[in-house]
Scaffold this motif. Structure first.
Motif, PDB file in Angstrom:
ATOM      1  N   VAL A 149       0.863  -1.174   0.000  1.00 29.46           N
ATOM      2  CA  VAL A 149       0.000   0.000   0.000  1.00 29.46           C
ATOM      3  C   VAL A 149       0.904   1.229   0.000  1.00 29.46           C
ATOM      4  O   VAL A 149       1.769   1.371   0.862  1.00 29.46           O
ATOM      5  CB  VAL A 149      -0.930   0.003   1.231  1.00 29.46           C
ATOM      6  N   VAL A 150       0.693   2.112  -0.984  1.00 25.78           N
ATOM      7  CA  VAL A 150       1.531   3.315  -1.084  1.00 25.78           C
ATOM      8  C   VAL A 150       0.758   4.593  -0.791  1.00 25.78           C
ATOM      9  O   VAL A 150       1.370   5.627  -0.502  1.00 25.78           O
ATOM     10  CB  VAL A 150       2.239   3.408  -2.457  1.00 25.78           C
ATOM     11  N   ALA A 151      -0.591   4.550  -0.863  1.00 31.77           N
ATOM     12  CA  ALA A 151      -1.395   5.737  -0.549  1.00 31.77           C
ATOM     13  C   ALA A 151      -2.824   5.313  -0.246  1.00 31.77           C
ATOM     14  O   ALA A 151      -3.312   4.319  -0.768  1.00 31.77           O
ATOM     15  CB  ALA A 151      -1.379   6.719  -1.716  1.00 31.77           C
ATOM     16  N   ARG A 152      -3.484   6.127   0.612  1.00 30.47           N
ATOM     17  CA  ARG A 152      -4.899   5.899   0.939  1.00 30.47           C
ATOM     18  C   ARG A 152      -5.575   7.268   0.997  1.00 30.47           C
ATOM     19  O   ARG A 152      -5.119   8.141   1.732  1.00 30.47           O
ATOM     20  CB  ARG A 152      -5.042   5.201   2.281  1.00 30.47           C
ATOM     21  N   ARG A 153      -6.672   7.429   0.226  1.00 30.85           N
ATOM     22  CA  ARG A 153      -7.422   8.685   0.238  1.00 30.85           C
ATOM     23  C   ARG A 153      -8.890   8.416  -0.050  1.00 30.85           C
ATOM     24  O   ARG A 153      -9.207   7.759  -1.037  1.00 30.85           O
ATOM     25  CB  ARG A 153      -6.904   9.644  -0.832  1.00 30.85           C
ATOM     26  N   PHE A 154      -9.777   8.960   0.768  1.00 33.68           N
ATOM     27  CA  PHE A 154     -11.208   8.957   0.520  1.00 33.68           C
ATOM     28  C   PHE A 154     -11.749   7.573   0.149  1.00 33.68           C
ATOM     29  O   PHE A 154     -12.515   7.425  -0.795  1.00 33.68           O
ATOM     30  CB  PHE A 154     -11.565   9.970  -0.573  1.00 33.68           C
ATOM     31  N   GLY A 155     -11.353   6.542   0.858  1.00 39.46           N
ATOM     32  CA  GLY A 155     -11.844   5.195   0.607  1.00 39.46           C
ATOM     33  C   GLY A 155     -11.142   4.463  -0.522  1.00 39.46           C
ATOM     34  O   GLY A 155     -11.473   3.333  -0.826  1.00 39.46           O
ATOM     35  N   ALA A 156     -10.164   5.115  -1.152  1.00 33.92           N
ATOM     36  CA  ALA A 156      -9.400   4.466  -2.229  1.00 33.92           C
ATOM     37  C   ALA A 156      -7.997   4.127  -1.720  1.00 33.92           C
ATOM     38  O   ALA A 156      -7.400   4.884  -0.954  1.00 33.92           O
ATOM     39  CB  ALA A 156      -9.300   5.374  -3.449  1.00 33.92           C
ATOM     40  N   THR A 157      -7.492   2.978  -2.137  1.00 37.54           N
ATOM     41  CA  THR A 157      -6.157   2.536  -1.749  1.00 37.54           C
ATOM     42  C   THR A 157      -5.338   2.290  -3.006  1.00 37.54           C
ATOM     43  O   THR A 157      -5.767   1.580  -3.911  1.00 37.54           O
ATOM     44  CB  THR A 157      -6.233   1.226  -0.927  1.00 37.54           C
ATOM     45  N   LYS A 158      -4.154   2.894  -3.059  1.00 35.15           N
ATOM     46  CA  LYS A 158      -3.236   2.707  -4.187  1.00 35.15           C
ATOM     47  C   LYS A 158      -2.166   1.715  -3.754  1.00 35.15           C
ATOM     48  O   LYS A 158      -1.530   1.887  -2.710  1.00 35.15           O
ATOM     49  CB  LYS A 158      -2.596   4.040  -4.576  1.00 35.15           C
ATOM     50  N   CYS A 159      -1.977   0.664  -4.566  1.00 38.34           N
ATOM     51  CA  CYS A 159      -1.028  -0.392  -4.231  1.00 38.34           C
ATOM     52  C   CYS A 159       0.015  -0.553  -5.334  1.00 38.34           C
ATOM     53  O   CYS A 159      -0.327  -0.561  -6.526  1.00 38.34           O
ATOM     54  CB  CYS A 159      -1.740  -1.734  -4.073  1.00 38.34           C
ATOM     55  N   ARG A 160       1.267  -0.687  -4.942  1.00 31.14           N
ATOM     56  CA  ARG A 160       2.323  -1.062  -5.886  1.00 31.14           C
ATOM     57  C   ARG A 160       2.342  -2.589  -5.915  1.00 31.14           C
ATOM     58  O   ARG A 160       2.356  -3.235  -4.862  1.00 31.14           O
ATOM     59  CB  ARG A 160       3.675  -0.518  -5.429  1.00 31.14           C
ATOM     60  N   ALA A 161       2.342  -3.166  -7.117  1.00 28.46           N
ATOM     61  CA  ALA A 161       2.252  -4.612  -7.268  1.00 28.46           C
ATOM     62  C   ALA A 161       3.421  -5.141  -8.093  1.00 28.46           C
ATOM     63  O   ALA A 161       3.777  -4.551  -9.113  1.00 28.46           O
ATOM     64  CB  ALA A 161       0.932  -4.974  -7.950  1.00 28.46           C
ATOM     65  N   VAL A 171       5.640  -9.265 -13.652  1.00 28.42           N
ATOM     66  CA  VAL A 171       4.603  -8.243 -13.794  1.00 28.42           C
ATOM     67  C   VAL A 171       4.867  -7.179 -12.741  1.00 28.42           C
ATOM     68  O   VAL A 171       5.246  -7.498 -11.612  1.00 28.42           O
ATOM     69  CB  VAL A 171       3.186  -8.838 -13.556  1.00 28.42           C
ATOM     70  N   ASP A 172       4.659  -5.905 -13.102  1.00 20.53           N
ATOM     71  CA  ASP A 172       4.713  -4.845 -12.100  1.00 20.53           C
ATOM     72  C   ASP A 172       3.786  -3.713 -12.503  1.00 20.53           C
ATOM     73  O   ASP A 172       3.369  -3.619 -13.654  1.00 20.53           O
ATOM     74  CB  ASP A 172       6.134  -4.344 -11.841  1.00 20.53           C
ATOM     75  N   GLY A 173       3.430  -2.895 -11.529  1.00 21.64           N
ATOM     76  CA  GLY A 173       2.555  -1.766 -11.804  1.00 21.64           C
ATOM     77  C   GLY A 173       1.782  -1.339 -10.581  1.00 21.64           C
ATOM     78  O   GLY A 173       2.240  -1.521  -9.453  1.00 21.64           O
ATOM     79  N   THR A 174       0.599  -0.767 -10.832  1.00 28.76           N
ATOM     80  CA  THR A 174      -0.203  -0.189  -9.771  1.00 28.76           C
ATOM     81  C   THR A 174      -1.638  -0.706  -9.857  1.00 28.76           C
ATOM     82  O   THR A 174      -2.174  -0.870 -10.952  1.00 28.76           O
ATOM     83  CB  THR A 174      -0.216   1.348  -9.894  1.00 28.76           C
ATOM     84  N   ILE A 175      -2.233  -0.963  -8.694  1.00 26.47           N
ATOM     85  CA  ILE A 175      -3.638  -1.364  -8.605  1.00 26.47           C
ATOM     86  C   ILE A 175      -4.311  -0.446  -7.584  1.00 26.47           C
ATOM     87  O   ILE A 175      -3.798  -0.270  -6.476  1.00 26.47           O
ATOM     88  CB  ILE A 175      -3.786  -2.836  -8.159  1.00 26.47           C
ATOM     89  N   TRP A 176      -5.458   0.127  -7.966  1.00 31.13           N
ATOM     90  CA  TRP A 176      -6.252   0.931  -7.057  1.00 31.13           C
ATOM     91  C   TRP A 176      -7.487   0.130  -6.679  1.00 31.13           C
ATOM     92  O   TRP A 176      -8.142  -0.444  -7.551  1.00 31.13           O
ATOM     93  CB  TRP A 176      -6.717   2.223  -7.722  1.00 31.13           C
ATOM     94  N   VAL A 177      -7.791   0.068  -5.397  1.00 28.66           N
ATOM     95  CA  VAL A 177      -9.005  -0.586  -4.921  1.00 28.66           C
ATOM     96  C   VAL A 177      -9.809   0.424  -4.103  1.00 28.66           C
ATOM     97  O   VAL A 177      -9.249   1.375  -3.561  1.00 28.66           O
ATOM     98  CB  VAL A 177      -8.705  -1.857  -4.086  1.00 28.66           C
ATOM     99  N   VAL A 178     -11.124   0.216  -4.050  1.00 29.01           N
ATOM    100  CA  VAL A 178     -12.001   1.136  -3.322  1.00 29.01           C
ATOM    101  C   VAL A 178     -12.898   0.363  -2.376  1.00 29.01           C
ATOM    102  O   VAL A 178     -13.161  -0.816  -2.574  1.00 29.01           O
ATOM    103  CB  VAL A 178     -12.867   1.986  -4.285  1.00 29.01           C
ATOM    104  N   GLN A 179     -13.371   1.085  -1.369  1.00 23.80           N
ATOM    105  CA  GLN A 179     -14.327   0.549  -0.410  1.00 23.80           C
ATOM    106  C   GLN A 179     -15.656   1.249  -0.674  1.00 23.80           C
ATOM    107  O   GLN A 179     -15.889   2.342  -0.167  1.00 23.80           O
ATOM    108  CB  GLN A 179     -13.856   0.821   1.008  1.00 23.80           C
ATOM    109  N   PRO A 180     -16.522   0.653  -1.486  1.00 25.76           N
ATOM    110  CA  PRO A 180     -17.771   1.337  -1.861  1.00 25.76           C
ATOM    111  C   PRO A 180     -18.736   1.412  -0.691  1.00 25.76           C
ATOM    112  O   PRO A 180     -18.908   0.455   0.047  1.00 25.76           O
ATOM    113  CB  PRO A 180     -18.324   0.463  -2.988  1.00 25.76           C
ATOM    114  N   LYS A 181     -19.378   2.567  -0.564  1.00 23.60           N
ATOM    115  CA  LYS A 181     -20.345   2.749   0.516  1.00 23.60           C
ATOM    116  C   LYS A 181     -21.750   2.333   0.075  1.00 23.60           C
ATOM    117  O   LYS A 181     -22.571   1.961   0.886  1.00 23.60           O
ATOM    118  CB  LYS A 181     -20.343   4.203   0.966  1.00 23.60           C
ATOM    119  N   GLU A 182     -22.016   2.391  -1.239  1.00 21.13           N
ATOM    120  CA  GLU A 182     -23.355   2.102  -1.720  1.00 21.13           C
ATOM    121  C   GLU A 182     -23.610   0.631  -1.961  1.00 21.13           C
ATOM    122  O   GLU A 182     -24.743   0.225  -2.154  1.00 21.13           O
ATOM    123  CB  GLU A 182     -23.640   2.893  -3.017  1.00 21.13           C
ATOM    124  N   ILE A 183     -22.592  -0.212  -1.943  1.00 20.39           N
ATOM    125  CA  ILE A 183     -22.767  -1.636  -2.189  1.00 20.39           C
ATOM    126  C   ILE A 183     -22.762  -2.378  -0.862  1.00 20.39           C
ATOM    127  O   ILE A 183     -21.853  -2.248  -0.076  1.00 20.39           O
ATOM    128  CB  ILE A 183     -21.669  -2.187  -3.106  1.00 20.39           C
TER     129      ILE A 183
END
Length: 190
Positions: A149-161, A171-183
């Motif tokens: 995990v490289v950053a967290r903002r407003f329910g979104a998490t940025k990950c270096r993979a 394989v390398d790069g970035t994955i962003w995941v979110v924590q949805p409030k409406e689901i």
């Protein structure tokens, strides 16, 4: 390479690549499999299965966003909201029949499931990925995946993979995941 130099290099290599099999070690050092087994015995280096088990016992936290068996690969380390590491032993179901090369979605799936697993939340969805595939992986290989995990903002998490196989980045790069409030899945209140 002299025996003493090979054994010193073997110790260093196994420390950096604990999931390397005897076959991979023999190829790496240009000796036979029985020679590698003898070297391991003399140096008291356990076989690959035992090394993997020892790394796996270092796991600290539990996955929240998905069931443990839904993670593609075996989680060996997990620090929620920090990092996650897994190994994936490539099986016939993971590869194309004709070429015996791993399907891309398998490598993506290992890293994506780690990005979801590392997030300390009950529901996590993939929002965006930017991954580069560098090398192919074949049947019988073991892939080491790591997500930080490289950053967290407003329910979104940025990950270096990063995925590694035989000491090379696959394989390398970035994955962003979110924590949805409406689901809200059945039985889960957000």
């Amino acid at each position: 390479m002299k025996k003493s130099d090979r054994r010193l290099a073997l110790v260093r290599y196994v420390q950096e690549n604990p999931f390397a099999t005897d076959e991979q070690l023999a190829e790496r050092f240009g000796v036979s499999i029985p020679t590698i087994r003898l070297d391991r015995a003399v140096l008291q280096i356990p076989e690959a299965r035992e090394r993997i088990r020892r790394v796996a016992t270092g796991q600290h936290d539990s996955v929240r966003a998905m069931a443990q068996e839904e993670v593609l690969g075996e989680i060996s380390e997990l620090q929620l909201n920090r990092y996650a590491v897994s190994t994936l032993a490539i099986q016939p179901a993971h590869v194309f029949t004709r070429t015996r090369i791993v399907r891309g979605h398998i490598l993506f799936g290992q890293l994506n499931s780690l990005a979801v697993a590392v997030t300390d939340a009950d529901v996590v969805l993939t929002a965006k990925t930017e991954l580069r595939f560098h090398h192919s992986v074949a049947l019988g290989d073991t892939v080491l995946g790591r997500v930080d995990v490289v950053a967290r903002r407003f329910g979104a998490t940025k990950c270096r993979a990063v995925s590694m196989c035989n000491g090379e980045v696959v394989v390398d790069g970035t994955i962003w995941v979110v924590q949805p409030k409406e689901i809200s899945p059945p039985g889960v209140t957000l």
